[in-house]
Design a protein around this motif. Sequence first.
Motif, PDB file in Angstrom:
ATOM      1  N   GLY A  41      29.323  43.836 -21.350  1.00 34.05           N
ATOM      2  CA  GLY A  41      29.058  43.188 -20.085  1.00 34.05           C
ATOM      3  C   GLY A  41      27.802  43.591 -19.340  1.00 34.05           C
ATOM      4  N   PRO A  42      27.469  44.885 -19.226  1.00 35.89           N
ATOM      5  CA  PRO A  42      26.313  45.268 -18.413  1.00 35.89           C
ATOM      6  C   PRO A  42      25.017  44.582 -18.820  1.00 35.89           C
ATOM      7  CG  PRO A  42      27.683  47.178 -18.825  1.00 35.89           C
ATOM      8  CD  PRO A  42      28.256  46.068 -19.646  1.00 35.89           C
ATOM      9  N   ALA A  43      24.777  44.402 -20.107  1.00 33.30           N
ATOM     10  CA  ALA A  43      23.539  43.750 -20.561  1.00 33.30           C
ATOM     11  C   ALA A  43      23.553  42.251 -20.304  1.00 33.30           C
ATOM     12  CB  ALA A  43      23.332  44.020 -22.052  1.00 33.30           C
ATOM     13  N   LEU A  44      24.742  41.706 -19.960  1.00 35.17           N
ATOM     14  CA  LEU A  44      24.879  40.270 -19.724  1.00 35.17           C
ATOM     15  C   LEU A  44      24.983  39.931 -18.239  1.00 35.17           C
ATOM     16  CD1 LEU A  44      27.500  39.511 -22.527  1.00 35.17           C
ATOM     17  CD2 LEU A  44      25.023  39.159 -22.637  1.00 35.17           C
ATOM     18  N   GLY A  45      24.953  40.932 -17.369  1.00 37.81           N
ATOM     19  CA  GLY A  45      25.010  40.667 -15.935  1.00 37.81           C
ATOM     20  C   GLY A  45      26.273  41.147 -15.250  1.00 37.81           C
ATOM     21  N   MET A  46      27.087  41.950 -15.923  1.00 38.47           N
ATOM     22  CA  MET A  46      28.284  42.524 -15.316  1.00 38.47           C
ATOM     23  C   MET A  46      27.885  43.906 -14.793  1.00 38.47           C
ATOM     24  SD  MET A  46      32.083  42.841 -17.034  1.00 38.47           S
ATOM     25  CE  MET A  46      32.491  41.104 -16.873  1.00 38.47           C
ATOM     26  N   GLY A  80      25.606  41.312 -29.323  1.00 41.70           N
ATOM     27  CA  GLY A  80      25.951  41.432 -27.909  1.00 41.70           C
ATOM     28  C   GLY A  80      25.842  40.150 -27.119  1.00 41.70           C
ATOM     29  N   SER A  81      25.582  39.022 -27.791  1.00 37.13           N
ATOM     30  CA  SER A  81      25.588  37.726 -27.117  1.00 37.13           C
ATOM     31  C   SER A  81      27.028  37.209 -27.023  1.00 37.13           C
ATOM     32  CB  SER A  81      24.729  36.718 -27.872  1.00 37.13           C
ATOM     33  OG  SER A  81      23.384  37.129 -27.909  1.00 37.13           O
ATOM     34  N   VAL A  82      27.252  36.282 -26.105  1.00 40.74           N
ATOM     35  CA  VAL A  82      28.572  35.678 -25.934  1.00 40.74           C
ATOM     36  C   VAL A  82      28.410  34.165 -25.852  1.00 40.74           C
ATOM     37  CG1 VAL A  82      30.546  35.424 -24.382  1.00 40.74           C
ATOM     38  CG2 VAL A  82      29.582  37.685 -24.799  1.00 40.74           C
ATOM     39  N   ALA A  83      29.086  33.451 -26.736  1.00 35.03           N
ATOM     40  CA  ALA A  83      29.049  31.994 -26.720  1.00 35.03           C
ATOM     41  C   ALA A  83      29.928  31.465 -25.594  1.00 35.03           C
ATOM     42  CB  ALA A  83      29.517  31.446 -28.061  1.00 35.03           C
ATOM     43  N   VAL A  84      29.508  30.370 -25.008  1.00 39.56           N
ATOM     44  CA  VAL A  84      30.278  29.732 -23.945  1.00 39.56           C
ATOM     45  C   VAL A  84      31.261  28.747 -24.579  1.00 39.56           C
ATOM     46  CG1 VAL A  84      30.166  28.205 -21.939  1.00 39.56           C
ATOM     47  CG2 VAL A  84      28.419  29.973 -22.274  1.00 39.56           C
ATOM     48  N   PRO A  85      32.566  28.839 -24.268  1.00 39.33           N
ATOM     49  CA  PRO A  85      33.530  27.872 -24.810  1.00 39.33           C
ATOM     50  C   PRO A  85      33.124  26.441 -24.480  1.00 39.33           C
ATOM     51  CG  PRO A  85      34.678  29.715 -23.791  1.00 39.33           C
ATOM     52  CD  PRO A  85      33.232  29.880 -23.453  1.00 39.33           C
ATOM     53  N   ASP A  86      33.329  25.537 -25.437  1.00 38.01           N
ATOM     54  CA  ASP A  86      32.881  24.153 -25.274  1.00 38.01           C
ATOM     55  C   ASP A  86      33.416  23.489 -24.013  1.00 38.01           C
ATOM     56  OD1 ASP A  86      31.501  24.397 -27.647  1.00 38.01           O
ATOM     57  OD2 ASP A  86      33.045  23.413 -28.869  1.00 38.01           O
ATOM     58  N   VAL A  87      34.652  23.808 -23.643  1.00 38.29           N
ATOM     59  CA  VAL A  87      35.282  23.128 -22.519  1.00 38.29           C
ATOM     60  C   VAL A  87      34.576  23.460 -21.202  1.00 38.29           C
ATOM     61  CG1 VAL A  87      36.998  24.923 -21.960  1.00 38.29           C
ATOM     62  CG2 VAL A  87      37.560  22.505 -21.607  1.00 38.29           C
ATOM     63  N   LEU A  88      33.799  24.536 -21.175  1.00 40.50           N
ATOM     64  CA  LEU A  88      33.098  24.933 -19.958  1.00 40.50           C
ATOM     65  C   LEU A  88      31.702  24.328 -19.847  1.00 40.50           C
ATOM     66  CD1 LEU A  88      34.061  28.717 -19.730  1.00 40.50           C
ATOM     67  CD2 LEU A  88      35.198  26.760 -18.668  1.00 40.50           C
ATOM     68  N   ALA A  89      31.254  23.608 -20.880  1.00 41.87           N
ATOM     69  CA  ALA A  89      29.897  23.063 -20.897  1.00 41.87           C
ATOM     70  C   ALA A  89      29.544  22.251 -19.647  1.00 41.87           C
ATOM     71  CB  ALA A  89      29.685  22.221 -22.157  1.00 41.87           C
ATOM     72  N   PRO A  90      30.448  21.394 -19.124  1.00 39.64           N
ATOM     73  CA  PRO A  90      30.088  20.615 -17.938  1.00 39.64           C
ATOM     74  C   PRO A  90      29.794  21.458 -16.699  1.00 39.64           C
ATOM     75  CG  PRO A  90      32.008  19.665 -19.027  1.00 39.64           C
ATOM     76  CD  PRO A  90      31.778  21.006 -19.648  1.00 39.64           C
ATOM     77  N   TYR A  91      30.212  22.718 -16.715  1.00 36.45           N
ATOM     78  CA  TYR A  91      30.059  23.573 -15.541  1.00 36.45           C
ATOM     79  C   TYR A  91      28.900  24.567 -15.677  1.00 36.45           C
ATOM     80  CZ  TYR A  91      34.868  21.966 -14.814  1.00 36.45           C
ATOM     81  OH  TYR A  91      35.983  21.203 -14.648  1.00 36.45           O
ATOM     82  N   MET A  92      28.242  24.591 -16.828  1.00 39.24           N
ATOM     83  CA  MET A  92      27.288  25.658 -17.114  1.00 39.24           C
ATOM     84  C   MET A  92      25.820  25.240 -17.048  1.00 39.24           C
ATOM     85  SD  MET A  92      28.840  28.521 -17.443  1.00 39.24           S
ATOM     86  CE  MET A  92      27.562  29.530 -18.217  1.00 39.24           C
ATOM     87  N   GLY A  93      25.539  23.996 -16.691  1.00 42.06           N
ATOM     88  CA  GLY A  93      24.153  23.582 -16.514  1.00 42.06           C
ATOM     89  C   GLY A  93      23.293  23.757 -17.747  1.00 42.06           C
ATOM     90  N   GLY A  94      23.870  23.542 -18.915  1.00 44.24           N
ATOM     91  CA  GLY A  94      23.116  23.629 -20.154  1.00 44.24           C
ATOM     92  C   GLY A  94      23.129  24.992 -20.809  1.00 44.24           C
ATOM     93  N   ILE A  95      23.677  25.989 -20.170  1.00 43.68           N
ATOM     94  CA  ILE A  95      23.773  27.329 -20.776  1.00 43.68           C
ATOM     95  C   ILE A  95      24.898  27.325 -21.800  1.00 43.68           C
ATOM     96  CG2 ILE A  95      24.221  29.782 -20.362  1.00 43.68           C
ATOM     97  CD1 ILE A  95      23.166  29.350 -17.500  1.00 43.68           C
ATOM     98  N   THR A  96      24.593  27.642 -23.031  1.00 40.42           N
ATOM     99  CA  THR A  96      25.598  27.661 -24.092  1.00 40.42           C
ATOM    100  C   THR A  96      25.884  29.066 -24.603  1.00 40.42           C
ATOM    101  OG1 THR A  96      23.908  27.307 -25.785  1.00 40.42           O
ATOM    102  CG2 THR A  96      24.978  25.342 -24.855  1.00 40.42           C
ATOM    103  N   ARG A  97      25.077  30.019 -24.204  1.00 40.81           N
ATOM    104  CA  ARG A  97      25.251  31.398 -24.688  1.00 40.81           C
ATOM    105  C   ARG A  97      24.696  32.368 -23.653  1.00 40.81           C
ATOM    106  NH1 ARG A  97      26.270  33.836 -29.497  1.00 40.81           N
ATOM    107  NH2 ARG A  97      26.519  31.774 -30.438  1.00 40.81           N
ATOM    108  N   LEU A  98      25.417  33.453 -23.437  1.00 41.30           N
ATOM    109  CA  LEU A  98      24.911  34.534 -22.614  1.00 41.30           C
ATOM    110  C   LEU A  98      24.205  35.530 -23.525  1.00 41.30           C
ATOM    111  CD1 LEU A  98      26.983  33.210 -20.688  1.00 41.30           C
ATOM    112  CD2 LEU A  98      27.566  35.500 -19.869  1.00 41.30           C
ATOM    113  N   GLU A  99      22.928  35.790 -23.221  1.00 40.01           N
ATOM    114  CA  GLU A  99      22.124  36.675 -24.049  1.00 40.01           C
ATOM    115  C   GLU A  99      21.885  37.986 -23.330  1.00 40.01           C
ATOM    116  OE1 GLU A  99      21.303  35.992 -27.031  1.00 40.01           O
ATOM    117  OE2 GLU A  99      21.344  33.804 -27.253  1.00 40.01           O
ATOM    118  N   PRO A 100      21.863  39.106 -24.063  1.00 33.30           N
ATOM    119  CA  PRO A 100      21.580  40.396 -23.420  1.00 33.30           C
ATOM    120  C   PRO A 100      20.195  40.405 -22.805  1.00 33.30           C
ATOM    121  CG  PRO A 100      22.409  40.709 -25.647  1.00 33.30           C
ATOM    122  CD  PRO A 100      22.119  39.243 -25.495  1.00 33.30           C
ATOM    123  N   ARG A 101      20.076  41.055 -21.662  1.00 30.70           N
ATOM    124  CA  ARG A 101      18.767  41.175 -21.027  1.00 30.70           C
ATOM    125  C   ARG A 101      17.961  42.267 -21.731  1.00 30.70           C
ATOM    126  NH1 ARG A 101      20.447  41.981 -14.857  1.00 30.70           N
ATOM    127  NH2 ARG A 101      21.894  43.391 -15.905  1.00 30.70           N
TER     128      ARG A 101
END
Length: 425
Positions: free
Chosen positions: A145-150, A404-425
């Motif tokens: 989480g910390p590298a992804l914004g937690m 360390g990346s996290v894929a966004v579940p497909d059902v959340l796509a309408p809420y994510m503004g085009g973001i499909t994956r959280l990438e480590p900073r």
Amino acid sequence: MHDIRFIRENPEAFDAALARRGAAAQSATLIALDERRRAIVTETQAGQARRNEASKAIGAAKGKGDHAAADALMAEVAELKQRLPALEAEERQVSADLDTALAAIPNLPDADVPDGADETGNVELKRWGEPRNFDFTPREHADIGPALGMDFEAGAMISGARFTALRGPMARLHRALGQFMLDHQTGTHGYGEVAPPLLVRDEALFGTGQLPKFAEDQFHTTDGRWLIPTAEVSLTNLVREQILDGAALPLRFAALTPCFRSEAGSAGRDTRGFIRQHQFEKVELVAIAHPDHSEAEHEHMLAAAESVLEALGLPYRRMLLCAGDMGFGARKTYDLEVWLPGQGAYREISSISNTGDFQARRMNSRFRAEGEKATRFVHTLNGSGLAVGRTLVAVIENYQDAHGSVAVPDVLAPYMGGITRLEPR
């Protein structure tokens, strides 16, 4: 809250049900208090009747010139006028003692609730989904989480332990989960959206059973209000002190709110990560049901909560809690536990409880069926649909990759503004 008449008529059954919850027998104490209260009421009523009767007789005695009788009657009336207020005060005190004792006793378990003293007595009823086979060792969310914004450090710096700041796409994913859950429950399962108060009075927390027993687990404000530990409090109290139309039942409410818990009873548990926070968000489901239909409503709420996990593709299991592991107000509870591959364990993500008329008695919430003069207490039910933070944890751990990346579940796509994956900073 319990019905003292039921306890009087079924003392052995009442104590046996409490024993299943690991609680001591209470019927003898409660019945003794009730008998004392009833005796005082009877004595008071008799004294009031005698006072009225003697007062009338004074005039008659004086009219006959019987001054001795009149004096005796006046002395009796004077004595009754002194005695009756004391009796009334005693009745108020005994009634308060009885109410306090009743309010401290947990709900009785349903007959089909399994016996058991703690979570080891819970019964697994169902599993859904196969845990993913990773080609690497999956990590816990607190490590990813910390590298992804937690941001655990910023949360602790600002507010102390058990607070976290979510930043960037992580914050958006958290928001997306809450919005999806609320849309899903209102659009698919018939719950009406409510934006309820987050600050409530004592009476509201008493109504749902958090007060007086669990005051230390709540946050109390300087003006005497309480921050809600769950939207169950606000939603259930929407019907407090009301007589509802039986034809309108069930009423179904849903809310996405912040929740606040001091976790005083959970010291040392889940101190690392995002599992147990003082502040968190949750989609809460509440139903107000006809007593004849509350079991079916319980199953409806269970299906509504499970459908969120299934839509997100998160493996889970359904547990039926044993008598010793249920919450204070529940008579029957299902727990949903989501699979967390980083921990290699199932962890609770939702509790769905039927409280019967336990909360309704505390709130004085009734309904009147068509064609009936008498009213009855409603049944109330509540459940998470779901806890947003714990669902975020489950998504992070189940949708992680080796980098360390996290894929966004497909059902959340309408809420994510085009973001499909959280990438480590």
